[in-house]
Design an enzyme around this catalytic site. Structure first.
Site, mmCIF file in Angstrom:
data_model
loop_
_atom_site.group_PDB
_atom_site.id
_atom_site.type_symbol
_atom_site.label_atom_id
_atom_site.label_comp_id
_atom_site.label_asym_id
_atom_site.label_seq_id
_atom_site.Cartn_x
_atom_site.Cartn_y
_atom_site.Cartn_z
ATOM 1 N N GLY A 201 0.861 -1.178 0.000
ATOM 2 C CA GLY A 201 0.000 0.000 0.000
ATOM 3 C C GLY A 201 0.898 1.229 0.000
ATOM 4 N NE ARG B 186 5.620 -3.085 -4.662
ATOM 5 C CZ ARG B 186 4.301 -3.256 -4.478
ATOM 6 N NH1 ARG B 186 3.750 -3.024 -3.299
ATOM 7 N NH2 ARG B 186 3.536 -3.637 -5.485
ATOM 8 C CG ASN C 132 -5.047 2.002 -7.358
ATOM 9 O OD1 ASN C 132 -4.296 2.073 -6.377
ATOM 10 N ND2 ASN C 132 -6.223 1.412 -7.282
ATOM 11 C CE LYS C 133 -1.984 -4.130 -6.699
ATOM 12 N NZ LYS C 133 -0.581 -4.495 -7.004
ATOM 13 C CG ASP D 79 0.159 2.321 -5.881
ATOM 14 O OD1 ASP D 79 -0.984 1.874 -6.051
ATOM 15 O OD2 ASP D 79 0.938 1.878 -5.013
HETATM 16 O O1 MRU Z 1 0.823 -3.877 -4.730
HETATM 17 P P1 MRU Z 1 0.131 -3.187 -3.591
HETATM 18 O O2 MRU Z 1 -0.704 -4.107 -2.764
HETATM 19 O O3 MRU Z 1 1.097 -2.368 -2.757
HETATM 20 O O4 MRU Z 1 -0.852 -2.169 -4.306
HETATM 21 C C1 MRU Z 1 -1.618 -1.305 -3.514
HETATM 22 C C2 MRU Z 1 -2.535 -0.426 -4.283
HETATM 23 O O5 MRU Z 1 -2.569 -0.429 -5.490
HETATM 24 C C3 MRU Z 1 -3.366 0.540 -3.491
HETATM 25 O O6 MRU Z 1 -4.599 0.783 -4.103
HETATM 26 C C4 MRU Z 1 -2.599 1.876 -3.372
HETATM 27 O O7 MRU Z 1 -1.287 1.655 -2.938
HETATM 28 C C5 MRU Z 1 -3.277 2.829 -2.465
HETATM 29 S S1 MRU Z 1 -3.209 2.299 -0.772
HETATM 30 C C6 MRU Z 1 -3.913 3.507 0.170
#
Ligand code: MRU
Length: 335
Positions: free
Chosen positions: A49, A83, A240-241, A230
């Site tokens: 996150g 990341r 975002n994801k 992100d």
């Molecule tokens: O790969 P992740 O689990 O870190 O991805 C997280 C996301 O895409 C969230 O939607 C984003 O980081 C926002 S968290 C408040």
């Protein structure tokens, strides 16, 4: 309302971390006492996150402070390489390096200064989540069903989350909402994390497979979609994801408002548009295997981007701690 605490300091100054790769079957806490172990935890998504990896990385840099300014710089470089997409990580690391430089300039003790800075990053994130919750809540009709993706809740931040913050805001006031949770392939942050977090908090939710999103929106009972981010580019494009873009397209077709909720630390005014956002490519096995067991045909090639970019024109509004703005006006908030 019971929300998880994914990160904490131990009394000995180490980092206590909830291992999110084991949820929901096991709630195990790790104690991390080295920069290497924090970098490993970020890379493998034990902690994840965008806001939370910024906080974890800042705490990781603080662990290195006893070693002096050289160690701090090396720690920031190692953590920054974990990341690429979530800008909060790089924002937090730059902030820690600047604080270290300031401490060196005035001859201040490095370790307490960096620990305090990491704590400030965390405390500010908690407050930003609260403001996002309060500003986002009026966008959701009472008792509504809302959609989301991935996990942008307490497990992803230093507070009550971003996309889930308005939901918790309503829940605290006794106004129940219903959340449609896509499982979020390939690592199942929806079914493993969001469904776990919402259920523990007493929020009603329904799990769907990612391929069911468009059909669910066509039913007409989803009042709006709330997602995290992100990185947000200067023109309002949102990384975002993976799967968020498809969700936004389906929301557009079915006339469902699509809101992005993020702290101002997620806005990157140095990136003009989504095409310039680095997208993390992850291991093929995340798609072709499940828990170490091959689930795909042998020899098939795999494309596994962890994030996608939703163009600004698909976003109804961006909800930040500083206000709710149309995506085209996001850089106004950074002045
Ligand atoms: O790969 P992740 O689990 O870190 O991805 C997280 C996301 O895409 C969230 O939607 C984003 O980081 C926002 S968290 C408040």
């Amino acid at each position: 309302m019971q929300l998880p605490n994914p990160i904490a300091w131990t009394s000995a100054g180490q980092i206590r971390l909830l291992d999110q790769t084991l949820l929901p079957s096991e709630e195990r806490y790790l104690v991390l006492d080295s920069v290497e172990s924090v970098a490993e935890a970020i890379k493998t998504l034990r902690v994840r996150g965008a806001p939370l990896i910024g906080i974890a990385a800042a705490m990781g840099v603080a662990l290195a402070a006893e070693g002096g300014p050289e160690q701090v710089r090396a720690a920031a470089a190692m953590l920054g390489a974990t990341r690429p997409t979530a800008v909060n990580l790089h924002w937090a690391l730059r902030r820690m390096e600047r604080r270290a430089d300031r401490a060196a300039m005035v001859g201040e003790a490095l370790a307490p200064a960096l620990r305090a800075e990491a704590q400030a990053i965390w405390d500010e994130d908690r407050e930003m989540c609260e403001r996002i919750g309060a500003l986002g809540a009026p966008l959701i009709p009472h008792g509504a069903t809302v959609g989301t993706i991935c996990n942008a809740g307490a497990l992803a931040t230093g507070g009550i989350g971003t996309a889930l913050a308005p939901i918790y805001h309503h829940q605290r006031l006794g106004r129940g909402l219903h959340v449609v949770v896509p499982e979020t392939r390939p690592l199942l942050q929806g079914s493993r994390l969001t469904a776990w977090e919402l259920t523990r908090a007493g929020v009603e939710c329904t799990l769907i497979a990612d391929g069911m999103i468009a059909s669910r929106l066509r039913l007409g009972d989803v009042a709006c979609v709330l997602v995290g981010a992100d990185r947000i580019a200067a023109n309002g494009d949102v990384a975002n994801k993976i799967g968020t873009y498809g969700l936004a397209l389906a929301a557009k077709v079915h006339k469902v408002p699509f809101y992005v909720l993020a702290p101002t630390s997620t806005i990157d005014p140095s990136v003009p548009d989504g095409a310039a956002i680095p997208i993390e490519l992850r291991a093929a096995e995340e798609v072709s295997e499940w828990q170490g067991v091959r689930a795909a045909a042998q020899g098939v090639s795999v494309w596994n981007p962890a994030f996608d970019v939703t163009p600004a024109e698909l976003v109804t509004a961006i909800v930040t701690d500083r206000g709710v703005v149309p995506p085209g006006q996001i850089s106004r908030l950074m002045d």
